[in-house]
Design an enzyme around this catalytic site. Structure first.
Site, PDB file in Angstrom:
ATOM      1  CD  GLU A   1      -7.891   8.224   5.860  1.00  0.00           C
ATOM      2  OE1 GLU A   1      -7.799   8.119   7.107  1.00  0.00           O
ATOM      3  OE2 GLU A   1      -6.940   8.007   5.090  1.00  0.00           O
TER       4      GLU A   1
ATOM      5  CE1 TYR B   1      -3.424   2.809   0.791  1.00  0.00           C
ATOM      6  CE2 TYR B   1      -2.152   3.213   2.782  1.00  0.00           C
ATOM      7  CZ  TYR B   1      -3.136   3.590   1.897  1.00  0.00           C
ATOM      8  OH  TYR B   1      -3.841   4.756   2.113  1.00  0.00           O
TER       9      TYR B   1
ATOM     10  CD1 TRP C   1      -3.719   2.121   5.980  1.00  0.00           C
ATOM     11  CD2 TRP C   1      -5.752   2.992   6.218  1.00  0.00           C
ATOM     12  NE1 TRP C   1      -4.278   2.239   4.735  1.00  0.00           N
ATOM     13  CE2 TRP C   1      -5.521   2.766   4.840  1.00  0.00           C
ATOM     14  CE3 TRP C   1      -6.976   3.549   6.617  1.00  0.00           C
ATOM     15  CZ2 TRP C   1      -6.463   3.065   3.867  1.00  0.00           C
ATOM     16  CZ3 TRP C   1      -7.917   3.853   5.634  1.00  0.00           C
ATOM     17  CH2 TRP C   1      -7.664   3.609   4.285  1.00  0.00           C
TER      18      TRP C   1
END
Length: 206
Positions: A57, A35, A65
């Site tokens: 988010e 990522y 995350w």
């Protein structure tokens, strides 16, 4: 195997076996590394992509995350690839469906916020659209962090963006969440100065 030199003046940067320097958060987990290497900080300038990022988010708030990233494909399926028109039309049955989906984060407030934000995204088309609206808060300069301690968690621009989105009907768009969004979609560059990704977005120089 990622390595670091204890005498390294920038211990927050780890050099991997491929010779590339990354921040610690991206160095240990292969999913996070991929990522970081291919997506984080690259410009997102399409409505669906930006709506997805705002949604994820929001779901990440209070979580890591990595948790969201591992569930990302499930989120995409559950929210119909984050098509704003489709999500804006979700009803109470869809909310219950989502609350029963173990593949995503089952938080009623965040699910409802995503549906609300989809409708707000559709409404923004009359004013030029979500992309131009969000990118309109790009600052004149970007941070130049040498270490994690140098990376801010908010900015005047993220505070202004948060307030502006709230005025347009968005929710779960706090200023720290919006700062994270701005980092993720390339509006600012908070790659550490020693990272191989610094300055690669094409938006900012090194």
């Amino acid at each position: 195997m990622a390595t670091s030199d204890p005498q390294d003046p920038d211990p927050d940067v780890i050099v991997g076996s491929d010779g590339l320097a990354r921040p610690r958060w991206a160095a240990a987990d292969r999913l996070m590394q991929n990522y970081y290497d291919t997506e984080w900080g690259m410009p997102v300038r399409d409505e669906r992509g930006l709506f997805e990022r705002i949604s994820l988010e929001a779901f990440q708030s209070g979580l890591s995350w990595a948790t969201i990233l591992r569930k990302r494909e499930n989120f995409r399926t559950a929210f119909r690839q984050f098509d704003p028109d489709t999500v804006a039309a979700f009803d109470s049955a869809d909310v219950e469906r989502l609350l029963g989906d173990a593949g995503i984060v089952r938080n009623r407030a965040k699910i409802n916020a995503t549906i609300t934000n989809a409708a707000a995204t559709v409404a923004l088309r009359a004013e030029g659209g979500l992309v131009d609206f969000v990118w309109g808060f790009q600052p004149e300069r970007t941070p130049e962090p040498q270490s994690f301690a140098d990376v801010p968690t908010t900015s005047p621009e993220s505070i202004a963006l948060s307030k502006a989105l709230r005025r347009k009907g968005f929710s779960f768009v706090g200023h720290t969440t919006m700062f994270a969004l701005m980092e993720a979609v390339g509006i600012i560059d908070t790659h550490l100065m020693g990272s191989h990704r610094r300055g690669t977005s094409g938006v900012w120089g090194r």
